[in-house]
Design an enzyme around this catalytic site. Structure first.
Site, PDB file in Angstrom:
ATOM      1  N   HIS A  30     -36.292  -0.927 -26.239  1.00 24.56           N
ATOM      2  CA  HIS A  30     -35.256  -2.138 -26.381  1.00 24.56           C
ATOM      3  C   HIS A  30     -34.546  -1.846 -27.743  1.00 24.56           C
ATOM      4  O   HIS A  30     -35.049  -2.202 -28.660  1.00 24.56           O
ATOM      5  CB  HIS A  30     -35.893  -3.480 -26.413  1.00 24.56           C
ATOM      6  CG  HIS A  30     -35.455  -4.656 -26.670  1.00 24.56           C
ATOM      7  ND1 HIS A  30     -34.118  -4.742 -26.241  1.00 24.56           N
ATOM      8  CD2 HIS A  30     -35.232  -5.360 -27.778  1.00 24.56           C
ATOM      9  CE1 HIS A  30     -33.570  -6.057 -26.634  1.00 24.56           C
ATOM     10  NE2 HIS A  30     -34.207  -6.289 -27.599  1.00 24.56           N
TER      11      HIS A  30
ATOM     12  N   ARG B  10     -28.942  -8.036 -18.548  1.00 20.23           N
ATOM     13  CA  ARG B  10     -27.639  -7.795 -19.107  1.00 20.23           C
ATOM     14  C   ARG B  10     -26.760  -6.984 -18.113  1.00 20.23           C
ATOM     15  O   ARG B  10     -25.797  -7.032 -17.947  1.00 20.23           O
ATOM     16  CB  ARG B  10     -27.619  -7.539 -20.423  1.00 20.23           C
ATOM     17  CG  ARG B  10     -28.144  -8.473 -21.354  1.00 20.23           C
ATOM     18  CD  ARG B  10     -28.300  -8.086 -22.995  1.00 20.23           C
ATOM     19  NE  ARG B  10     -28.415  -8.962 -23.895  1.00 20.23           N
ATOM     20  CZ  ARG B  10     -29.098  -9.096 -25.077  1.00 20.23           C
ATOM     21  NH1 ARG B  10     -29.603  -7.923 -25.396  1.00 20.23           N
ATOM     22  NH2 ARG B  10     -29.207 -10.098 -25.741  1.00 20.23           N
TER      23      ARG B  10
ATOM     24  N   ASP C 162     -32.243  -6.301 -21.408  1.00 20.99           N
ATOM     25  CA  ASP C 162     -31.183  -5.522 -21.525  1.00 20.99           C
ATOM     26  C   ASP C 162     -30.943  -5.166 -19.742  1.00 20.99           C
ATOM     27  O   ASP C 162     -29.729  -4.963 -19.380  1.00 20.99           O
ATOM     28  CB  ASP C 162     -31.536  -4.196 -21.938  1.00 20.99           C
ATOM     29  CG  ASP C 162     -32.092  -4.350 -23.192  1.00 20.99           C
ATOM     30  OD1 ASP C 162     -31.542  -4.115 -24.356  1.00 20.99           O
ATOM     31  OD2 ASP C 162     -33.404  -4.691 -23.340  1.00 20.99           O
TER      32      ASP C 162
ATOM     33  N   SER D 188     -41.638 -10.099 -30.497  1.00 16.39           N
ATOM     34  CA  SER D 188     -40.996  -9.927 -32.021  1.00 16.39           C
ATOM     35  C   SER D 188     -40.680  -8.133 -31.917  1.00 16.39           C
ATOM     36  O   SER D 188     -41.178  -7.501 -31.248  1.00 16.39           O
ATOM     37  CB  SER D 188     -42.322  -9.797 -32.869  1.00 16.39           C
ATOM     38  OG  SER D 188     -43.092 -11.017 -32.641  1.00 16.39           O
TER      39      SER D 188
ATOM     40  N   ASP E 158     -40.952  -2.736 -28.925  1.00 16.34           N
ATOM     41  CA  ASP E 158     -42.013  -1.583 -28.438  1.00 16.34           C
ATOM     42  C   ASP E 158     -43.036  -1.058 -29.568  1.00 16.34           C
ATOM     43  O   ASP E 158     -44.020  -0.977 -29.127  1.00 16.34           O
ATOM     44  CB  ASP E 158     -41.153  -0.414 -28.004  1.00 16.34           C
ATOM     45  CG  ASP E 158     -39.934  -0.541 -27.137  1.00 16.34           C
ATOM     46  OD1 ASP E 158     -40.587  -1.244 -26.040  1.00 16.34           O
ATOM     47  OD2 ASP E 158     -38.724  -0.754 -27.579  1.00 16.34           O
TER      48      ASP E 158
ATOM     49  N   ALA F  28     -40.005 -10.646 -38.188  1.00 17.31           N
ATOM     50  CA  ALA F  28     -38.822 -10.459 -39.066  1.00 17.31           C
ATOM     51  C   ALA F  28     -37.506 -10.770 -38.141  1.00 17.31           C
ATOM     52  O   ALA F  28     -37.875  -9.839 -37.075  1.00 17.31           O
ATOM     53  CB  ALA F  28     -38.779  -9.285 -39.870  1.00 17.31           C
TER      54      ALA F  28
HETATM   55  N1  LIG Z   1     -37.551  -8.640 -27.940  1.00 13.28           N
HETATM   56  C1  LIG Z   1     -36.255  -9.223 -27.945  1.00 13.28           C
HETATM   57  O1  LIG Z   1     -35.434  -8.969 -26.811  1.00 13.28           O
HETATM   58  C2  LIG Z   1     -35.795 -10.181 -28.890  1.00 13.28           C
HETATM   59  C3  LIG Z   1     -34.644 -11.084 -28.893  1.00 13.28           C
HETATM   60  C4  LIG Z   1     -34.459 -11.815 -30.194  1.00 13.28           C
HETATM   61  C5  LIG Z   1     -35.215 -11.986 -31.142  1.00 13.28           C
HETATM   62  N2  LIG Z   1     -36.454 -11.166 -31.059  1.00 13.28           N
HETATM   63  C6  LIG Z   1     -37.312 -11.123 -32.081  1.00 13.28           C
HETATM   64  O2  LIG Z   1     -38.227 -12.256 -32.225  1.00 13.28           O
HETATM   65  C7  LIG Z   1     -38.534 -12.882 -33.336  1.00 13.28           C
HETATM   66  C8  LIG Z   1     -38.093 -14.168 -33.539  1.00 13.28           C
HETATM   67  O3  LIG Z   1     -36.993 -14.415 -33.588  1.00 13.28           O
HETATM   68  P1  LIG Z   1     -36.590 -15.673 -34.256  1.00 13.28           P
HETATM   69  O4  LIG Z   1     -34.799 -15.554 -34.073  1.00 13.28           O
HETATM   70  O5  LIG Z   1     -36.986 -16.678 -33.214  1.00 13.28           O
HETATM   71  O6  LIG Z   1     -36.680 -15.660 -35.527  1.00 13.28           O
HETATM   72  P2  LIG Z   1     -36.935 -16.997 -36.426  1.00 13.28           P
HETATM   73  O7  LIG Z   1     -36.983 -16.526 -38.032  1.00 13.28           O
HETATM   74  O8  LIG Z   1     -36.189 -17.994 -36.188  1.00 13.28           O
HETATM   75  O9  LIG Z   1     -38.775 -17.178 -35.813  1.00 13.28           O
HETATM   76  C9  LIG Z   1     -39.678 -16.690 -36.630  1.00 13.28           C
HETATM   77  C10 LIG Z   1     -40.786 -17.697 -36.675  1.00 13.28           C
HETATM   78  O10 LIG Z   1     -41.968 -16.761 -37.190  1.00 13.28           O
HETATM   79  C11 LIG Z   1     -42.651 -17.538 -38.013  1.00 13.28           C
HETATM   80  N3  LIG Z   1     -43.725 -16.764 -38.477  1.00 13.28           N
HETATM   81  C12 LIG Z   1     -43.538 -15.744 -39.779  1.00 13.28           C
HETATM   82  N4  LIG Z   1     -44.777 -15.210 -40.107  1.00 13.28           N
HETATM   83  C13 LIG Z   1     -45.741 -15.885 -39.388  1.00 13.28           C
HETATM   84  C14 LIG Z   1     -47.109 -15.880 -39.216  1.00 13.28           C
HETATM   85  N5  LIG Z   1     -47.606 -14.969 -39.887  1.00 13.28           N
HETATM   86  N6  LIG Z   1     -47.751 -16.714 -38.537  1.00 13.28           N
HETATM   87  C15 LIG Z   1     -47.204 -17.496 -37.610  1.00 13.28           C
HETATM   88  N7  LIG Z   1     -45.657 -17.461 -37.742  1.00 13.28           N
HETATM   89  C16 LIG Z   1     -45.048 -16.807 -38.679  1.00 13.28           C
HETATM   90  C17 LIG Z   1     -41.563 -18.078 -39.056  1.00 13.28           C
HETATM   91  O11 LIG Z   1     -42.247 -19.362 -39.638  1.00 13.28           O
HETATM   92  C18 LIG Z   1     -40.375 -18.338 -38.054  1.00 13.28           C
HETATM   93  O12 LIG Z   1     -40.606 -19.901 -37.663  1.00 13.28           O
HETATM   94  C19 LIG Z   1     -37.946 -11.675 -34.364  1.00 13.28           C
HETATM   95  O13 LIG Z   1     -38.804 -10.491 -34.575  1.00 13.28           O
HETATM   96  C20 LIG Z   1     -36.793 -11.103 -33.462  1.00 13.28           C
HETATM   97  O14 LIG Z   1     -36.182  -9.956 -34.027  1.00 13.28           O
HETATM   98  C21 LIG Z   1     -36.643 -10.184 -30.086  1.00 13.28           C
END
Ligand SMILES: NC(=O)c1ccc[n+]([C@@H]2O[C@H](COP(=O)([O-])OP(=O)(O)OC[C@H]3O[C@@H](n4cnc5c(N)ncnc54)[C@H](O)[C@@H]3O)[C@@H](O)[C@H]2O)c1
Length: 323
Positions: free
Chosen positions: A182, A158, A155, A126, A130, A87
């Site tokens: 994070h 950054r 971070d 995702s 953590d 999500a």
């Molecule tokens: N760790 C970090 O620093 C950081 C930074 C940015 C985003 N994120 C996280 O990364 C994740 C992705 O972000 P995003 O902007 O790419 O989101 P996004 O909504 O663009 O992409 C997520 C994708 O996951 C797919 N998905 C959902 N459920 C699935 C499943 N069961 N099997 C396979 N695919 C599935 C969706 O279809 C979608 O394409 C999020 O959890 C976001 O919070 C982490």
């Protein structure tokens, strides 16, 4: 473990999640020519196919790689699987509030990877990263050292970038870490910062006013600012993913701050959060424990406590099979 991982074809990486983060990281990996094969997996198969085709178009002008939208069976032979399915935060939503929604997705993807026979290193991006690293770890039979959360590498970058601008020093010459969650309780460990071997305090000198708290807050809130402007973040996290994958595939033994499973460190246990780690082909080789000042240690404990409390709110017994 080395034997298993050394037997995997070096050239394949799988992305589970072809959204903003997954597609951007795959693009950066392709441009860096780190892998010969890139497989994109997403529950939205049209998206995975479109991103794979677009990436393959771009590859015509880069070093050749085979890029396709595939299945978990294709991920079985990958050296690394990067998990970006989950999500995503909207507006000012904090990362921990995504926990339950992301946990179900992460546990499902990781189980499918395992059922397909994946034995490589799992990199989790995702959010909340953590908690999702711990969920992933509990959902597989992989060793704890084979599961790495991107954690505070972003971070820390950054922080280095922000200091590079204000001190007119290349970011590559600034060493130091943001540790812990994070997220909102992360700890900018200024006592770990070194520039040419000098501490930040000694580098800045007595005459210059330097407000560490303002810098730390700017770093901590960067994600919110970027999401407010463009709706998501992608380039920073994608590059952090690339750096971790590069350290693994080149067996670099690089030291990077990533989210890792910790037991009995600084008084907390059974939690994933970021510490500097030595990263090589089989994943985490060692965890390093920098000397922190008393305030930073207190803040790190508070960060771990916050994560432990958030973890209790997730329905982990239903998700994970490890205690
Ligand atoms: N760790 C970090 O620093 C950081 C930074 C940015 C985003 N994120 C996280 O990364 C994740 C992705 O972000 P995003 O902007 O790419 O989101 P996004 O909504 O663009 O992409 C997520 C994708 O996951 C797919 N998905 C959902 N459920 C699935 C499943 N069961 N099997 C396979 N695919 C599935 C969706 O279809 C979608 O394409 C999020 O959890 C976001 O919070 C982490």
């Amino acid at each position: 473990l080395s034997q298993v991982i050394n037997a995997l074809p070096r050239g394949r990486i799988a992305f589970v999640g072809a959204g903003h983060v997954g597609a951007t990281a795959a693009y950066a990996i392709m441009l860096r020519a780190l892998f010969e094969e890139i497989v994109m997996i997403d529950s939205n198969s049209s998206l995975a196919e479109a991103e794979a085709e677009d990436l393959a178009d771009a590859n015509a002008l880069a070093r050749p790689a085979r890029i396709w939208a595939g299945s978990y069976a294709d991920a079985a032979g990958a050296q690394i699987a990067v998990l970006t399915a989950g999500a995503a935060a909207k507006g000012s939503e904090d990362r921990l509030s995504l926990g339950s929604r992301s946990a179900v997705i992460v546990a499902d993807c990781v189980r499918q990877l395992e059922e397909a026979g994946f034995e490589g290193v799992l990199v989790i991006a995702s959010n909340p990263v953590d908690l999702m690293t711990l969920v992933a770890m509990r959902s597989t039979g992989l060793r704890q050292t084979q599961v790495i959360g991107t954690g505070t590498l972003l971070d820390s970058s950054r922080l280095r970038q922000s200091l590079a601008t204000s001190l007119s020093i290349s970011s590559g010459a600034i060493h130091g870490y943001v540790l812990g969650e994070h997220g909102d309780s992360e700890v900018a460990a200024f006592s770990t910062l070194r520039i040419g071997g000098q501490s930040l305090k000694s580098f800045v000198g007595d005459g210059t006013s330097f407000d560490a708290e303002t810098v730390a807050a700017k770093v901590r809130d960067a994600g919110y600012r970027i999401v407010a402007g463009k709706g998501y973040t992608s380039f920073g996290i994608a590059t952090a993913i690339v750096r971790i994958c590069e350290a693994i595939t080149r067996d670099e033994n690089a030291v990077l701050p990533v989210s890792v499973w910790l037991d009995r460190a600084y008084g907390f246990s059974n939690i994933c959060l970021s510490m500097p780690c030595v990263i090589g082909r089989t994943g985490i080789q060692h965890i390093l424990f920098p000397d922190l000042d008393a305030g930073e240690e207190t803040a790190l404990r508070a960060s771990a406590e916050k994560l432990t409390n958030a973890l209790r709110k997730l329905d982990l017994p239903a998700i994970g099979r490890r205690s």
